[in-house]
Design an enzyme around this catalytic site. Structure first.
Site: not given
Ligand SMILES: [Ca+2]
Length: 311
Positions: A240-242
């Site tokens: 979950l990058h952002d």
């Protein structure tokens, strides 16, 4: 005291989760969302941003369309990760809330001029085109930015769209170079840290177990998003990058990093968009960014579940 932020975004399932995390957090006041071309073209990212606001029960939030292409190069997109719409996974109705008429770049400029200096944080979750364009058009706003906390780049993980470059920086390296050289205090969440925010099966189940529309959507998005990373990296789930950007604003103690010099390669065809991060401090180039490297993943997912539950 709430912290005022502008979310600059190219949704993207992980952007969507980041936006929801911000909207579920009373410490943050989201002044507006500016969409940029990135994961998918601008007509889809601005639409997706509105879908997410409506899902959060916030159709009152202003959403603006910004730049539809990078400063110098043709747009590169990532449908292979996010699907054709950018938000593939669950069925979603078209949004009803309007897109603002004003250009996203003008909203960024006007907001930074209108708010007291040093009180607005920019949260770029996509290519840095909107931010760089605003800085070029209105250099007076640069010193008014409190901080930029962005997702982009990599050092130990090197690249995900080319062997040398992370997607957000690769799409618009000229814009990234301008932002990294702007002198604004920078916090960078590179792949090195976002690859530690993995959606394992129990974590996805915790979203679903919320029993809400938001919980079901987030679980369905992560299910979709996962198949790509499982195949590519053989990992337990998808990063979950952002949401790391928003989580850093809420609980910086979940993260560890180093204040170092980070430069952007813009010329080499082989390594264009590379974040040349002086992690080992082998140059005398001045530090310009807090480059995150480690994450308390359990604490991160606990925060996500707690805040999504409020929506
Ligand atoms: Ca994004």
């Amino acid at each position: 005291m709430t912290r005022k932020i502008i979310i600059d975004t190219d949704p993207g399932q992980d952007d969507a989760v980041a936006i929801l995390l911000a909207l579920g957090s009373p410490e943050l006041e989201v002044l507006g969302l500016t969409a940029v071309a990135g994961n998918v073209p601008l007509p889809l990212t601005q639409k997706n941003a509105r879908i997410v606001c409506e899902l959060a029960g916030r159709p009152d939030l202003p959403v603006f369309a910004g730049c539809d292409r990078p400063l110098r190069h043709p747009l590169v997109t990532a449908e292979h990760v996010h699907g054709k719409t950018g938000l593939d996974g669950p069925q979603m109705a078209d949004p009803v809330m309007p897109l603002q008429e004003q250009h996203g770049v003008d909203f960024i400029i006007d907001t930074l001029r209108a708010e007291p200096s040093g009180t607005v944080t920019l949260c770029p979750l996509g290519p840095l085109t909107n931010i760089a364009t605003a800085f070029a058009r209105a250099p007076d706003i640069i010193e008014r930015v409190q901080e930029i906390v962005l997702m982009g780049g990599a050092y130990f993980q090197v690249g995900n769209i080319t062997p040398a470059a992370e997607f957000n920086i690769y799409v618009d390296p000229e814009a990234a170079k301008a932002v990294f050289g702007s002198g604004v205090p920078l916090v960078v969440a590179p792949l090195d840290v976002t690859h530690k925010a993995l959606t394992t099966a129990p974590r996805v189940e915790a979203f679903r177990a919320l029993g809400t529309e938001v919980g079901r959507m987030v679980a369905a998005w992560t299910d979709f998003f996962e198949r790509f990373d499982k195949e590519k990296y053989g990992s337990a789930g998808a990063p979950l990058h952002d949401p790391c950007v928003i989580a850093y604003l809420l609980k910086p103690e979940l993260f560890k990093g180093r204040f170092i010099n980070v430069e952007i390669e813009v010329n080499s065809p082989l390594t264009r968009g590379m974040t040349v991060a002086d992690w080992w401090r082998v140059t005398d180039r001045a530090p310009n960014a807090l480059f995150l490297g480690d994450l308390d993943a359990d604490g991160f997912f606990a925060l996500l579940v707690e805040r999504l539950a409020r929506l």
